[in-house]
Scaffold this motif. Structure first.
Motif, short mmCIF file in Angstrom:
data_model
loop_
_atom_site.label_atom_id
_atom_site.label_comp_id
_atom_site.label_asym_id
_atom_site.label_seq_id
_atom_site.Cartn_x
_atom_site.Cartn_y
_atom_site.Cartn_z
N HIS A 69 0.84 -1.20 0.00
CA HIS A 69 0.00 0.00 0.00
C HIS A 69 0.88 1.25 0.00
O HIS A 69 1.54 1.57 0.99
N ASP A 113 2.44 3.02 3.13
CA ASP A 113 1.46 4.12 3.05
C ASP A 113 2.16 5.42 2.65
O ASP A 113 1.67 6.51 2.97
N HIS A 119 1.15 5.46 -2.04
CA HIS A 119 0.48 6.46 -2.89
C HIS A 119 1.53 7.20 -3.70
O HIS A 119 1.77 8.40 -3.50
N GLU A 161 -8.58 2.69 -1.69
CA GLU A 161 -8.94 2.31 -0.37
C GLU A 161 -10.33 2.81 -0.03
O GLU A 161 -10.69 3.94 -0.35
N HIS A 204 -5.77 -2.21 5.86
CA HIS A 204 -4.56 -1.42 5.63
C HIS A 204 -4.23 -0.60 6.87
O HIS A 204 -5.12 -0.16 7.59
ZN LIG Z 1 -3.38 4.92 2.17
#
Ligand SMILES: [Zn+2]
Length: 285
Positions: A14, A219, A16, A100, A169
């Motif tokens: 996970h 993350d 971004h 998500e 997550h």
């Molecule tokens: Zn996230």
């Protein structure tokens, strides 16, 4: 327990990378990830635009996969047309999950009933497409669990018995809740918060859940490990989290690296990593 074939590197389940904080150097960030042994990344959307960008990134990098979905913060802006757009984006073979999605009762940026409706719509989409879900839950432990327990009951008849339903997550709950999620077929993803001095609860989860139900994530650009607090996080930092989990469990780095990579491969159906662990979700409950 089945013998797992060896994974070829870490999987950041996970991140971004489509975030504007990576606009200037995302190629260098990808290169550093590879150099650090993070061979595979799942770039996760949080609204329509970031989902589109996640798919574009996955289309142009063989080590990147995408998840598409709308975060609960943005639930209030979702239209039926947006759900259609997600459905169309998910048609790409590079899309491995819907997410998500979930509930955030901490910041409450969208009304709670709207968050619930949009969460449910995206769960329905995931089930119809047979894709796992990436779930965000903040200060909504019991509410999120109730929705996903219902989802599991409905999915019993249609979902392949040997696949997890999704991943929690940045799991921030306690060990008892983590084990309840595993019971209903959800993988638990551990972020770098397990390196923070005050994070005893997350360390208890990292120590206590079966490795085959554990994924790891950055993350990024959020939640950097302790050594980089206050800075931008990036996938190349993932080994610090893996080392911390290995230390907590008295395991080797490669044991945790391989097991979490195989779990992500199993969860997301990442074929190139190797044959996913063939085991029935229900068999291990
Ligand atoms: Zn996230």
């Amino acid at each position: 327990m089945p013998v797992l074939s060896r994974a070829e590197g870490l999987v950041d389940s996970h991140c971004h990378l489509q975030d504007s904080k990576f606009n200037d150097d995302h190629d260098a960030v990808l290169k550093r990830a590879q150099d650090a042994g993070v061979s595979t990344l799942v770039v996760v959307g949080y609204d329509i635009e970031s989902s589109q960008r996640a798919v574009e990134m996955a289309d142009s990098n063989e080590n990147v996969y995408a998840a598409v979905g709308v975060h609960p913060h943005d639930a209030r802006a979702v239209t039926p047309r947006d759900i259609d757009t997600l459905c169309r984006l998910a048609d790409s073979s590079r899309v491995v999950a819907i997410g998500e999605i979930g509930l955030d009762y901490y910041r409450d940026l969208s009304p709670r009933d709207t968050q619930l409706t949009v969460f449910q719509q995206q769960l329905d989409l995931a089930r119809s497409l047979r894709l796992p879900v990436v779930v965000h839950s903040r200060q909504a432990d019991e509410e999120t669990f109730a929705v996903l327990a219902d989802y599991e009951r409905e999915a019993l008849h249609t979902w392949p018995k040997d696949r997890p339903l999704g991943v929690m997550h940045c799991f921030a709950g306690g060990l008892p809740l983590a084990l309840r999620y595993i019971e209903i077929g959800f993988v638990i993803s551990i972020p770098a918060t397990c390196t923070y001095p005050g994070a005893e609860e997350t360390r208890a989860v990292a120590r206590g859940i079966p490795l085959r139900w554990m994924a790891v994530e950055t993350d990024a650009p959020y939640l950097p490990p302790q050594s980089r607090r206050g800075k931008r996080n990036e996938p190349a930092c993932l080994p610090e989290t893996v080392q911390q989990i290995a230390d907590l469990r008295g395991a080797s780095f490669s044991e945790v690296a391989d097991a979490t990579a195989m779990t992500s491969a199993w969860l997301f159906g990442l074929g190139h990593i190797g044959e996913p662990a063939k085991q029935s979700v229900r068999e291990v409950r």
